[in-house]
Write an enzyme that holds these catalytic residues in place. Sequence first.
Site: not given
Length: 540
Positions: A13, A63, A155, A186, A192, A264, A356, A483
Amino acid sequence: MTRPRPVVLIIMDGWGIAPPGPGNAADLADTPHVDAWMANCPFTTLGASGLDVGLPEGQIGNSEVGHLNIGAGFVVYQELTRISKAIADGDFFTNPVLLQAIEHVKQRNSALHLMGLFGPGGVHAHEDHLHALLELAHRHHLQRVYLHLFLDGRDVLPRSALGFLDTLEGVIARLGVGTIATVSGRYYAMDRDKRWERTGRAYAALVDGVGEKAPSARAAIEASYARDVSDEFVLPTVIVTASGEPTATVRDGDAVIFTNFRPDRGRQLTRAFVDPDLNERIRQHYERQKAEGQPLPATIWQRERQLRDLCFVTMTQYEEGLPVLVAFPPRYVTNPLAAVISQAGLRQFHIAETEKYPHVTFFLNGGREEPFPGEDRQLIPSPKVATYDLKPEMSAPEVTEALLAAIDSDQYDFIVVNYANPDMVGHTGSIPAVIKACEAVDAGLARVVPAILERGGVALVIADHGNAEQMIDPETGGPHTAHTTNPAPCFLIGGAGYGKDAIELRHGGRLADVAPTLLELLELEPSPDMTGQSLIVRRA
């Protein structure tokens, strides 16, 4: 040639492909096994971002999107694109669920709250959708519209919120609607991993007006920067009036629209608002942790009371059974890879650590919660650390042990495993830690691949998107924690008949081609809706 068994899909990943350089941690890492397989086995790269995965052109992959495309076998039209298209077409402004929230506050003369990840990151949410909701509120002449901004810094660049705030303030000024009531990193608002103490701090700011105080969103962010706290970790902060009172809190009879489209990281905070059994759920979670000998937080958060007559809208479906309204309900992938394997009567095994696990189950299976017949799953707990640079190996050794046991059991025709390290550690921005993360994956594969080959199996090794290969931002020279749009590696490791002399992997592929490739190895026909094409080209 005998069908290989097991066929194993290994997902590294966040391990993208990019030229060597000081920020390419995947290349800097000492990974002799992965390096050798890339050099000596059939190899190609796969498009894992933008239009290749159903996102807008140039949009980074992630992901959720990656695993959905891998499992579907066709390019899945992503929610970001779906919602943005609805805005462009005008359908957004006649969405019946969004209009229901508008009507709810009109009838009660109550407030509309817009909350979600703030900025143009496009992985969990997008600022264009927030701006469109403000336009919707403007068209319906709403006066009491409050914004609760969850700052990103993951991000997108770690300290980019002020620029996004400039844009938002321009929209608010133009439309004459919208007041920022809270800001929160966040890290708190979008946990999560059942760290309810973080969720509780965000909820306290949103509902009780309890937390840090600041006269404006800009002041809150600047104060955090002065303490060397980047966007992701900004403490939940209540914007207060001149008299020191909260600008607004979520109250009985209000409406909330959660702008995140990725499920998620929206589930946990949503549960805090709408789950009638929340406190019991939290209590049971910490009892299990205690029984397992895991450390508990200093204080265990409990919701004091559940808000009444609350209209709670999520942009997409975060979880089946949540008592919320969904603006853009799911459109399921009906025949994903796991379904085709199940229908053929074959056995399969899906494994990953906590971070994941939803990706190798829910997302890979096309948005389906329940396993298919013949599908076994194993969840390996992720380590309880504040950030994963503190433990870059994460739970890779435990994943490897469980994976070896599954291979040795000789039960399974197909296995999928996700190694989370390059992505999750990549998000910390620590190059030394990401190097160790990639080395941990290489060490795991060094044990797993021989076990697969000994049983006559093959391994298809891929990534779902890039991250670890670009740790320095090319524009700022600072850390790059997001990413990337880089392609994903794809290489096939097998015994006789699967080397470069017999097979090549075609160029120009994308993640949607992975499922047809795996089904060819399993000697199964793809489902009719799989428009992806196998990557395998057999030499004459």
